[in-house]
Design a protein around this motif. Structure first.
Motif, short mmCIF file in Angstrom:
data_model
loop_
_atom_site.label_atom_id
_atom_site.label_comp_id
_atom_site.label_asym_id
_atom_site.label_seq_id
_atom_site.Cartn_x
_atom_site.Cartn_y
_atom_site.Cartn_z
N ILE A 197 0.83 -1.20 0.00
CA ILE A 197 0.00 0.00 0.00
C ILE A 197 0.87 1.25 0.00
CG2 ILE A 197 -0.17 0.05 2.54
CD1 ILE A 197 -3.08 1.09 2.17
N TRP A 198 0.41 2.25 -0.74
CA TRP A 198 0.98 3.60 -0.73
C TRP A 198 -0.15 4.53 -0.30
CZ3 TRP A 198 2.16 -0.24 -4.01
CH2 TRP A 198 3.52 -0.50 -4.28
N TRP A 199 -0.08 5.03 0.92
CA TRP A 199 -1.17 5.83 1.49
C TRP A 199 -0.69 7.26 1.70
CZ3 TRP A 199 -1.36 8.35 6.31
CH2 TRP A 199 -2.62 8.79 6.75
N GLY A 200 -1.61 8.20 1.54
CA GLY A 200 -1.28 9.59 1.80
C GLY A 200 -2.48 10.36 2.29
N ALA A 201 -2.24 11.30 3.21
CA ALA A 201 -3.27 12.22 3.68
C ALA A 201 -2.77 13.64 3.53
CB ALA A 201 -3.61 11.93 5.15
N VAL A 218 1.90 -2.28 7.80
CA VAL A 218 1.61 -0.86 8.03
C VAL A 218 0.13 -0.55 8.19
CG1 VAL A 218 3.68 -0.17 6.77
CG2 VAL A 218 1.50 -0.28 5.55
N SER A 219 -0.74 -1.55 8.08
CA SER A 219 -2.18 -1.31 8.16
C SER A 219 -2.58 -0.61 9.44
CB SER A 219 -2.93 -2.64 8.04
OG SER A 219 -4.32 -2.46 8.22
N GLN A 220 -2.14 -1.11 10.59
CA GLN A 220 -2.54 -0.51 11.85
C GLN A 220 -1.94 0.87 12.02
OE1 GLN A 220 -4.90 -1.95 13.91
NE2 GLN A 220 -4.88 0.14 14.74
N ARG A 221 -0.73 1.08 11.51
CA ARG A 221 -0.11 2.40 11.61
C ARG A 221 -0.91 3.42 10.81
NH1 ARG A 221 4.90 4.79 9.26
NH2 ARG A 221 5.41 2.78 8.31
N ILE A 222 -1.41 3.02 9.64
CA ILE A 222 -2.24 3.93 8.84
C ILE A 222 -3.53 4.25 9.59
CG2 ILE A 222 -3.64 4.12 6.74
CD1 ILE A 222 -1.45 2.47 5.32
N ILE A 223 -4.17 3.24 10.16
CA ILE A 223 -5.42 3.45 10.89
C ILE A 223 -5.22 4.42 12.05
CG2 ILE A 223 -7.15 2.32 12.33
CD1 ILE A 223 -6.65 -0.22 10.58
#
Length: 247
Positions: A197-201, A218-223
């Motif tokens: 995943i590549w996530w951005g806010a 990294v799922s929980q870190r993103i959440i």
């Protein structure tokens, strides 16, 4: 009103507005500014700051409240009724300035990608001439921030919503999926061992947050990061790209 200008403004960074968009802001006789409720005042403020940065003598600004969306009769019916209500707010705001010939709205991202301003504009009566000024999309800002191409070599990709990921799962046979409009972290409904995943806010803004890695790591870190950022700012705009792991 003769012309309605739908101006893509990117993700809140004034540098994302094209020269055509800046000229359209300066040429407008009236600009409509939406208010999305308590805690989201920054969204109106960012639009106002962009207008101030790009125009020495800004046109009059008219603020209007975005009505709440209801889904008692189902998601799609709720959206249709919501769009009717927003069009009514536009109509009321415009009617207060009968001499305005060019009315503008500043659209987050781009009016053509997962945005309903064109559908709402179709509800105006009488219907004005509609002019769309494209802007940088959140998807472009995300891939630029992570310095990645959106697709693998010679392969297609899909842009979809969090709701469809939750309801329908991974859209085979593609290997790359960009997910927008996801307030539920819908990647949790997928097998985390299968994806990166590549996530951005707040992508492209000074508050930008980026996280990348195997989804299972990294799922929980993103959440957690998303929840903390939303609490801090009162709102959040995020987007992510998922890709099947090689092999």
């Amino acid at each position: 009103m003769q012309e309605l200008l739908l101006i893509g403004i990117g993700t809140g960074n004034p540098d994302h507005v094209t020269r055509e968009g800046a000229r359209a802001i300066r040429d407008a006789d009236l600009i409509l500014i939406p208010h999305k409720g308590s805690g989201k005042e920054d969204l109106a403020g960012l639009r106002e700051q962009i207008i101030t940065d790009l125009s020495d003598s800004p046109p009059p600004l008219v603020h209007f409240d975005i009505p709440k969306r209801h889904a008692d009769d189902g998601y799609l019916q709720g959206v249709e009724e919501w769009h009717d209500a927003i069009a009514g707010r536009w109509q009321e705001a415009i009617a207060e300035h009968p001499d305005a010939r060019r009315v503008a709205l500043l659209i987050w991202g781009d009016p053509s990608l997962y945005d309903s301003s064109l559908r709402i504009a179709d509800r105006l009566d009488p219907k004005p001439t509609i002019r769309v000024i494209p802007g940088i999309t959140a998807l472009q800002a995300l891939t630029a921030a992570h310095a990645i191409p959106i697709n693998e070599l010679g392969a297609p990709y899909i842009v979809t919503t969090g709701r469809r990921i939750r309801d329908e799962g991974w859209p085979d046979p593609v290997t790359s999926v960009a997910v927008m409009l996801d307030g539920e972290c819908s990647f949790q409904s997928l097998d985390p061992a299968l994806y990166d995943i590549w996530w951005g806010a707040f992508v492209g803004m000074k508050e930008q947050i980026l996280i990348h890695g195997p989804l299972q790591e990294v799922s929980q870190r993103i959440i957690d990061t998303r929840a903390a950022a939303r609490t801090e700012h009162g709102w959040i705009m995020d987007i992510y790209l998922l890709r099947r792991c090689a092999g």
